[in-house]
Scaffold this active site. Structure first.
Site, PDB file in Angstrom:
ATOM      1  N   VAL A  96     -51.485  -3.772 -19.998  1.00 32.30           N
ATOM      2  CA  VAL A  96     -51.841  -5.179 -20.225  1.00 32.30           C
ATOM      3  C   VAL A  96     -53.328  -5.315 -19.909  1.00 32.30           C
ATOM      4  O   VAL A  96     -53.776  -5.003 -18.797  1.00 32.30           O
ATOM      5  CB  VAL A  96     -51.014  -6.122 -19.325  1.00 32.30           C
ATOM      6  CG1 VAL A  96     -51.468  -7.565 -19.522  1.00 32.30           C
ATOM      7  CG2 VAL A  96     -49.518  -5.988 -19.625  1.00 32.30           C
ATOM      8  N   HIS A 100     -55.499  -6.678 -13.381  1.00 30.55           N
ATOM      9  CA  HIS A 100     -54.449  -7.031 -12.424  1.00 30.55           C
ATOM     10  C   HIS A 100     -54.374  -5.978 -11.335  1.00 30.55           C
ATOM     11  O   HIS A 100     -54.513  -4.787 -11.584  1.00 30.55           O
ATOM     12  CB  HIS A 100     -53.090  -7.207 -13.107  1.00 30.55           C
ATOM     13  CG  HIS A 100     -52.700  -6.089 -14.016  1.00 30.55           C
ATOM     14  ND1 HIS A 100     -53.221  -5.961 -15.287  1.00 30.55           N
ATOM     15  CD2 HIS A 100     -51.864  -5.046 -13.837  1.00 30.55           C
ATOM     16  CE1 HIS A 100     -52.708  -4.880 -15.850  1.00 30.55           C
ATOM     17  NE2 HIS A 100     -51.882  -4.296 -14.991  1.00 30.55           N
TER      18      HIS A 100
HETATM   19  P1  AMP Z   1     -50.380  -1.904 -16.206  1.00 31.26           P
HETATM   20  O1  AMP Z   1     -49.544  -0.788 -16.764  1.00 31.26           O
HETATM   21  O2  AMP Z   1     -51.186  -1.523 -15.005  1.00 31.26           O
HETATM   22  O3  AMP Z   1     -51.210  -2.574 -17.278  1.00 31.26           O
HETATM   23  O4  AMP Z   1     -49.347  -2.961 -15.652  1.00 31.26           O
HETATM   24  C1  AMP Z   1     -48.801  -3.983 -16.428  1.00 31.26           C
HETATM   25  C2  AMP Z   1     -47.634  -4.507 -15.666  1.00 31.26           C
HETATM   26  O5  AMP Z   1     -47.307  -5.773 -16.179  1.00 31.26           O
HETATM   27  C3  AMP Z   1     -46.368  -3.650 -15.793  1.00 31.26           C
HETATM   28  O6  AMP Z   1     -45.964  -3.230 -14.505  1.00 31.26           O
HETATM   29  C4  AMP Z   1     -45.371  -4.576 -16.462  1.00 31.26           C
HETATM   30  O7  AMP Z   1     -44.070  -4.386 -15.977  1.00 31.26           O
HETATM   31  C5  AMP Z   1     -45.916  -5.947 -16.108  1.00 31.26           C
HETATM   32  N1  AMP Z   1     -45.605  -7.026 -17.019  1.00 31.26           N
HETATM   33  C6  AMP Z   1     -45.770  -7.047 -18.359  1.00 31.26           C
HETATM   34  N2  AMP Z   1     -45.420  -8.232 -18.859  1.00 31.26           N
HETATM   35  C7  AMP Z   1     -45.036  -8.999 -17.802  1.00 31.26           C
HETATM   36  C8  AMP Z   1     -44.564 -10.327 -17.657  1.00 31.26           C
HETATM   37  N3  AMP Z   1     -44.410 -11.157 -18.719  1.00 31.26           N
HETATM   38  N4  AMP Z   1     -44.264 -10.779 -16.421  1.00 31.26           N
HETATM   39  C9  AMP Z   1     -44.407  -9.966 -15.341  1.00 31.26           C
HETATM   40  N5  AMP Z   1     -44.845  -8.709 -15.417  1.00 31.26           N
HETATM   41  C10 AMP Z   1     -45.154  -8.228 -16.626  1.00 31.26           C
END
Ligand code: AMP
Length: 114
Positions: A96, A100
């Site tokens: 994403v 974060h």
């Molecule tokens: P990354 O791989 O570091 O980009 O982490 C993205 C994180 O966002 C993953 O752990 C996903 O499970 C989490 N994620 C994606 N969409 C959502 C959402 N709508 N609500 C909560 N977590 C999410």
């Protein structure tokens, strides 16, 4: 960023289990938790990756970490410990593209991470 899912969560346009918020940062539980506690802390402002940080963002990044420490304390993790991490781009495992900070706790973390 109108199509960014985390911008939409920050704006309250799509649901998330929000457990922390202030003027700069929102914290919510990860949809696919990798530990008993798995929280994501995001800046309200869209920043795609760690590579996009500017010198003027340094206070914001510091704020993300102090918010994470508050959440960790609220979740009862402070004494036993926890892990924070930011994935960047493909090799870092970023999926994403809105900056974060992952906060993971409630189990013993392994090292090195996979
Ligand atoms: P990354 O791989 O570091 O980009 O982490 C993205 C994180 O966002 C993953 O752990 C996903 O499970 C989490 N994620 C994606 N969409 C959502 C959402 N709508 N609500 C909560 N977590 C999410």
């Amino acid at each position: 960023m109108s199509e960014c899912i985390f911008c939409k969560i920050a704006a309250g346009e799509i649901p998330a289990e929000r457990i922390y918020e202030d003027d700069l940062v929102v914290g919510f539980r990860d949809l696919s938790p990798q530990a008993p506690t798995h929280v994501l802390l995001i800046p309200r402002r869209h920043i795609a990756t760690l590579n996009d940080l500017q010198p003027q963002d340094e206070a914001l990044v510091g704020h993300l970490y102090t918010a994470a420490a508050k959440v960790a304390a609220d979740e009862g993790l402070a004494e036993r410990g926890y892990r924070t991490l930011i994935n960047c781009n493909e090799d870092g495992g970023q999926t994403v593209f809105h900056l974060h900070l992952h906060l993971l706790g409630g189990r013993r973390m392994r090292w090195p991470p996979g």
